[in-house]
Design a protein around this motif. Structure first.
Motif, short mmCIF file in Angstrom:
data_model
loop_
_atom_site.label_atom_id
_atom_site.label_comp_id
_atom_site.label_asym_id
_atom_site.label_seq_id
_atom_site.Cartn_x
_atom_site.Cartn_y
_atom_site.Cartn_z
N GLY A 118 23.61 41.39 54.00
CA GLY A 118 22.96 42.14 52.98
C GLY A 118 23.61 42.38 51.71
N PRO A 119 24.89 43.14 51.79
CA PRO A 119 25.35 43.61 50.58
C PRO A 119 25.76 42.50 49.89
CG PRO A 119 25.87 45.09 52.29
CD PRO A 119 25.28 43.89 52.83
N MET B 252 24.71 39.42 49.65
CA MET B 252 23.33 38.77 49.19
C MET B 252 22.84 39.37 48.00
SD MET B 252 23.31 35.94 50.34
CE MET B 252 21.90 35.10 50.17
N ARG B 253 22.98 40.81 47.87
CA ARG B 253 22.44 41.77 47.06
C ARG B 253 23.33 41.36 45.64
NH1 ARG B 253 22.82 46.46 49.68
NH2 ARG B 253 22.05 45.84 51.68
N ASP C 110 24.76 45.08 59.12
CA ASP C 110 24.15 44.15 58.35
C ASP C 110 25.30 43.69 57.60
OD1 ASP C 110 22.90 42.52 56.54
OD2 ASP C 110 21.81 44.29 55.23
#
Length: 65
Positions: free
Chosen positions: A36-37, A39-40, A33
């Motif tokens: 993901g990080p 976008m978080r 991924d």
């Protein structure tokens, strides 16, 4: 010309090592991924935390007496 007898096998070994390293990292989950990080971090809502934290100038400073 004699240098090619050494350089060609060494370059083949480097290519095989690089391919092995890539597949080893891929099997270990290194590339699972990538988005993901990031976008978080962007979607993290800090507005509730900002209201609770006082600015440094307003905090009481305790000095040893």
């Amino acid at each position: 010309m004699e240098a090619l007898y050494l350089l060609v096998p060494m370059s083949v070994l480097v290519v095989f090592f690089t391919i092995w390293l890539f597949f080893n990292a891929s099997d270990g989950g290194q590339f699972d991924d990538l988005v993901g990080p990031a976008m978080r971090i962007l979607q993290d809502d800090d507005s509730a935390d900002a209201a609770e934290v006082k600015p440094v100038a307003e905090k009481e400073v305790r000095r040893p007496s």
